[in-house]
Write an enzyme that holds these catalytic residues in place. Structure first.
Site, PDB file in Angstrom:
ATOM      1  N   GLY A  23     -10.115 -23.598 104.655  1.00 47.82           N
ATOM      2  CA  GLY A  23     -11.417 -23.945 105.213  1.00 47.82           C
ATOM      3  C   GLY A  23     -12.038 -22.806 105.989  1.00 47.82           C
ATOM      4  O   GLY A  23     -13.252 -22.568 105.915  1.00 47.82           O
ATOM      5  N   GLY A  73      -2.197 -24.603 105.431  1.00 46.84           N
ATOM      6  CA  GLY A  73      -2.851 -24.046 104.251  1.00 46.84           C
ATOM      7  C   GLY A  73      -4.269 -24.545 104.086  1.00 46.84           C
ATOM      8  O   GLY A  73      -5.176 -23.793 103.704  1.00 46.84           O
ATOM      9  N   ASP A  74      -4.502 -25.820 104.369  1.00 44.16           N
ATOM     10  CA  ASP A  74      -5.854 -26.367 104.298  1.00 44.16           C
ATOM     11  C   ASP A  74      -6.763 -25.728 105.342  1.00 44.16           C
ATOM     12  O   ASP A  74      -7.927 -25.409 105.071  1.00 44.16           O
ATOM     13  CB  ASP A  74      -5.813 -27.880 104.526  1.00 44.16           C
ATOM     14  CG  ASP A  74      -5.406 -28.649 103.283  1.00 44.16           C
ATOM     15  OD1 ASP A  74      -5.873 -28.304 102.194  1.00 44.16           O
ATOM     16  OD2 ASP A  74      -4.606 -29.585 103.403  1.00 44.16           O
ATOM     17  N   THR A  75      -6.243 -25.574 106.550  1.00 42.25           N
ATOM     18  CA  THR A  75      -7.042 -24.986 107.622  1.00 42.25           C
ATOM     19  C   THR A  75      -7.426 -23.550 107.288  1.00 42.25           C
ATOM     20  O   THR A  75      -8.581 -23.141 107.467  1.00 42.25           O
ATOM     21  CB  THR A  75      -6.260 -25.038 108.945  1.00 42.25           C
ATOM     22  OG1 THR A  75      -5.952 -26.397 109.256  1.00 42.25           O
ATOM     23  CG2 THR A  75      -7.063 -24.443 110.079  1.00 42.25           C
TER      24      THR A  75
END
Length: 392
Positions: free
Chosen positions: A166, A161-163
């Site tokens: 970003g 989810g972070d990737t």
């Protein structure tokens, strides 16, 4: 382009990494008392050093700055005046609390692009709630699609989810910079981790809205897409065979010495194979089980069938294709002078290729002298005073 990267951990730093890979001058701002915890992340360790930081802080300059202090806020506004982009992943309202909201920053620099990554976005009833990638994957429905029916939905062993957050932030930054070329004005890029996870879910929403279908996990395959699955080989390895396109399926049938399957009514087209994929997987699985992995890969490649092994990282690092395309590149550890491999730059550009120029700076504030001195003209004495007072 000069990018100021605020925030910690993964989503914001990953966005900064991608921009740095493409040549931006990324200045990472860390709290002098609480540096980015990413410095201590990673499963591997050598001489007390972990390697998450090495990759996600590559191609960046690192400074320390207390954004809670008036002097720190003044220095930040001076940095904004010399920059093009800010990337932050604080909880919404944090910059405003420090007197550094977009209204203030855009007065300092009308062309500034502010990319804001948060759990739920800058607006809406959940905007002020803290958010992590694991929860975003769950709330967006992405986690529900993973794993096997009837089992607990597993996570990928990464902060997916972070990737995704970003990556969407960088996409927004590039679009905003293109718009600025026409208008001279910057804007806010608002990315929610939940929405980034939602955006990659293909036809999940219209399948439900139009047909009442609640898609769920399907294990190693996609329901209705066949053949595209994992199969075990005679040497107890796994191979992915993806031959769901009609022409590729016909080539697979020939490679299996079963050309009649391509004309069988059960398997003759995409829809038929989807209905009968259990039987088809059983046929292919029995055939693949007679072959060692290496021989099977060679046989399928010669036949024009899309297939590949399930590699561990050890096999990835040894892969000739990744090596040939510079996808395994050395990162120079400025702390020790040693090199450590990391992932290469994606995508590859033919005219202005990205590069890995340095690993993450080894200590917080490593580039204070260069940034504050060269960029803002802060003297050695002034820096010493700011450092003594905890501003930098």
């Amino acid at each position: 382009m000069r990018v100021l990267e605020l925030g910690t951990l993964i989503a914001g730093p990953f966005a900064g990494r991608l921009l740095g890979d493409m040549g931006a001058d990324v200045i990472k701002v860390e709290d002098p008392k609480r540096p980015d915890p990413l410095r201590t992340w990673g499963q591997g360790e050598r001489d007390g050093h972990r390697f998450f930081w090495t990759v996600h802080a590559r191609n960046k300059r690192c400074i320390t700055l207390d954004l809670r202090s008036p002097d720190g806020q003044d220095l930040f506004r001076r940095l904004v005046a010399e920059s093009d982009v800010i990337v932050e992943n604080f909880r919404p309202g944090t910059l405003e609390k420090w007197g550094l909201g977009y209204d203030v920053l855009s007065e300092v620099n009308p062309g500034i692009v502010l990319a804001r990554v948060s759990g739920y976005g800058q607006t809406g009833p959940k905007a002020t709630q803290a958010g992590y990638a694991s929860v975003a994957e769950a709330e967006s429905g992405l986690r529900h699609l993973n794993g096997y029916p009837g089992q607990a939905p597993p996570r990928l062993a990464l902060s997916l989810g972070d990737t995704l957050g970003g990556m969407f932030a960088v996409q927004g930054v590039l679009a905003a910079l293109l718009s600025r070329e026409r208008t001279g004005r910057g804007q806010i890029v608002d990315v929610a981790l939940t929405e980034a996870c939602l955006a990659v879910q293909e036809s999940v929403i219209p399948d439900y809205d139009a047909a009442g279908v609640v898609r769920g996990p399907s294990g190693t395959r996609l329901e209705g897409i066949a053949p595209s699955n994992l199969y075990r080989t005679s040497d107890d390895m796994w191979i992915v065979i993806a031959a769901n396109q009609d022409t590729v399926f016909r080539r697979l049938c020939a490679a299996m010495d079963r050309p009649e399957l391509a004309d069988d009514a059960q398997f003759a087209d995409h829809l038929a194979r989807g209905v009968n994929q259990d039987e088809l997987d059983e046929i292919i699985g029995a055939w693949a089980a007679k072959w060692p992995l290496a021989e099977l890969l060679e046989h399928l490649s010669a036949a024009g069938v899309v297939a590949g092994p399930v590699n561990t990282v050890a096999e990835v690092v040894a892969d000739e294709q990744f090596q040939a395309r510079d996808m395994l590149v050395p990162h120079r550890d400025e702390r020790t002078g040693d090199d450590v491999l990391g992932p290469g730059v994606v995508p590859r550009l033919t005219g202005t290729p990205g590069s890995v120029r340095r690993a993450g700076p080894p200590i917080a504030g490593y580039d204070n002298a260069a940034v504050y001195g060269d960029l803002l003209g802060v003297t050695d004495g002034e820096r010493a005073d700011l450092r003594e007072r905890g501003v930098i």
